[in-house]
Motif scaffolding. Structure first.
Motif, PDB file in Angstrom:
ATOM      1  N   ARG A  94     -56.478 -63.679-122.462  1.00  0.00           N
ATOM      2  CA  ARG A  94     -55.445 -63.194-123.396  1.00  0.00           C
ATOM      3  C   ARG A  94     -55.806 -61.854-124.024  1.00  0.00           C
ATOM      4  O   ARG A  94     -55.002 -61.258-124.725  1.00  0.00           O
ATOM      5  CB  ARG A  94     -55.236 -64.196-124.519  1.00  0.00           C
ATOM      6  CG  ARG A  94     -54.653 -65.500-124.067  1.00  0.00           C
ATOM      7  CD  ARG A  94     -54.165 -66.238-125.264  1.00  0.00           C
ATOM      8  NE  ARG A  94     -54.004 -67.643-125.022  1.00  0.00           N
ATOM      9  CZ  ARG A  94     -53.757 -68.503-125.992  1.00  0.00           C
ATOM     10  NH1 ARG A  94     -53.686 -68.098-127.234  1.00  0.00           N
ATOM     11  NH2 ARG A  94     -53.610 -69.779-125.718  1.00  0.00           N
ATOM     12  N   LEU A  95     -57.033 -61.409-123.783  1.00  0.00           N
ATOM     13  CA  LEU A  95     -57.509 -60.163-124.378  1.00  0.00           C
ATOM     14  C   LEU A  95     -56.778 -58.974-123.783  1.00  0.00           C
ATOM     15  O   LEU A  95     -56.598 -58.884-122.569  1.00  0.00           O
ATOM     16  CB  LEU A  95     -59.019 -60.022-124.134  1.00  0.00           C
ATOM     17  CG  LEU A  95     -59.689 -58.787-124.703  1.00  0.00           C
ATOM     18  CD1 LEU A  95     -59.603 -58.774-126.226  1.00  0.00           C
ATOM     19  CD2 LEU A  95     -61.139 -58.736-124.265  1.00  0.00           C
ATOM     20  N   VAL A  96     -56.349 -58.077-124.640  1.00  0.00           N
ATOM     21  CA  VAL A  96     -55.718 -56.843-124.185  1.00  0.00           C
ATOM     22  C   VAL A  96     -56.439 -55.681-124.868  1.00  0.00           C
ATOM     23  O   VAL A  96     -56.778 -55.749-126.050  1.00  0.00           O
ATOM     24  CB  VAL A  96     -54.198 -56.848-124.491  1.00  0.00           C
ATOM     25  CG1 VAL A  96     -53.918 -56.615-125.946  1.00  0.00           C
ATOM     26  CG2 VAL A  96     -53.481 -55.836-123.655  1.00  0.00           C
ATOM     27  N   LEU A  97     -56.734 -54.656-124.100  1.00  0.00           N
ATOM     28  CA  LEU A  97     -57.417 -53.495-124.648  1.00  0.00           C
ATOM     29  C   LEU A  97     -56.415 -52.545-125.278  1.00  0.00           C
ATOM     30  O   LEU A  97     -55.304 -52.367-124.762  1.00  0.00           O
ATOM     31  CB  LEU A  97     -58.191 -52.770-123.543  1.00  0.00           C
ATOM     32  CG  LEU A  97     -59.244 -53.601-122.821  1.00  0.00           C
ATOM     33  CD1 LEU A  97     -59.836 -52.808-121.659  1.00  0.00           C
ATOM     34  CD2 LEU A  97     -60.336 -54.035-123.781  1.00  0.00           C
ATOM     35  N   LYS A  98     -56.800 -51.927-126.374  1.00  0.00           N
ATOM     36  CA  LYS A  98     -55.901 -50.991-127.058  1.00  0.00           C
ATOM     37  C   LYS A  98     -55.414 -49.909-126.105  1.00  0.00           C
ATOM     38  O   LYS A  98     -54.230 -49.588-126.058  1.00  0.00           O
ATOM     39  CB  LYS A  98     -56.611 -50.349-128.259  1.00  0.00           C
ATOM     40  CG  LYS A  98     -56.951 -51.304-129.364  1.00  0.00           C
ATOM     41  CD  LYS A  98     -57.673 -50.620-130.503  1.00  0.00           C
ATOM     42  CE  LYS A  98     -59.095 -50.303-130.241  1.00  0.00           C
ATOM     43  NZ  LYS A  98     -60.051 -51.378-130.218  1.00  0.00           N
ATOM     44  N   GLU A  99     -56.328 -49.358-125.320  1.00  0.00           N
ATOM     45  CA  GLU A  99     -55.988 -48.280-124.401  1.00  0.00           C
ATOM     46  C   GLU A  99     -55.005 -48.752-123.331  1.00  0.00           C
ATOM     47  O   GLU A  99     -54.054 -48.042-122.988  1.00  0.00           O
ATOM     48  CB  GLU A  99     -57.261 -47.731-123.739  1.00  0.00           C
ATOM     49  CG  GLU A  99     -58.259 -47.141-124.707  1.00  0.00           C
ATOM     50  CD  GLU A  99     -59.129 -48.161-125.442  1.00  0.00           C
ATOM     51  OE1 GLU A  99     -59.856 -47.759-126.352  1.00  0.00           O
ATOM     52  OE2 GLU A  99     -59.074 -49.370-125.119  1.00  0.00           O
ATOM     53  N   GLN A 100     -55.222 -49.952-122.811  1.00  0.00           N
ATOM     54  CA  GLN A 100     -54.320 -50.512-121.802  1.00  0.00           C
ATOM     55  C   GLN A 100     -52.933 -50.750-122.390  1.00  0.00           C
ATOM     56  O   GLN A 100     -51.923 -50.470-121.769  1.00  0.00           O
ATOM     57  CB  GLN A 100     -54.884 -51.832-121.252  1.00  0.00           C
ATOM     58  CG  GLN A 100     -53.991 -52.511-120.232  1.00  0.00           C
ATOM     59  CD  GLN A 100     -53.845 -51.726-118.949  1.00  0.00           C
ATOM     60  OE1 GLN A 100     -54.711 -50.949-118.589  1.00  0.00           O
ATOM     61  NE2 GLN A 100     -52.745 -51.930-118.261  1.00  0.00           N
TER      62      GLN A 100
END
Length: 127
Positions: A94-100
């Protein structure tokens, strides 16, 4: 984040929980709010913050993430430790990177940016 597992679907953003309620979280919260992203909750490993409100957003216990249908964005200097914690909870996917997220947001709203660019070009040719 797995390929094809986008946080943005049909130009709407899945609910987001931000992990971290420190000074770094303020920038992330403001950016997401400016983009119109619904921040469902904040979470932090400090029990003193649970049940409080930060920037008009409730702060929950990290264990509660297991009961929520959301994406998780880390806004903390403890990135590696939090990633390990999310793996332990079975929530790493569920983790999403800010940049992505920002990249996907721009790609999903590209027509709006192109329109604004064309409008600006027309305005500049009139003067």
């Amino acid at each position: 984040m797995q390929e094809g597992d986008s946080i943005i679907m049909n130009n709407s953003v899945k609910p987001l929980v931000i992990f971290g309620v420190g000074s770094g979280a303020m920038k992330v919260i403001r950016t997401m709010k400016n983009l119109g992203v619904e921040i469902q909750a904040l979470t932090d490993n400090n029990p003193a913050k649970w049940g409080t409100i930060y920037e008009e957003i409730p702060v929950i216990c990290p264990q509660e993430l297991k009961n929520r249908d959301c994406k998780i964005m880390i806004a903390s200097t403890y990135q590696e430790e939090i990633e390990a914690q999310l793996r332990e909870y079975g929530l790493f996917d569920r983790l999403v990177l800010k940049e992505q997220f920002i990249k996907e947001y721009i790609e999903s709203h590209l027509d709006e940016f192109t329109y604004m660019e064309k409008k600006e070009t027309i305005s500049n040719t009139k003067t």
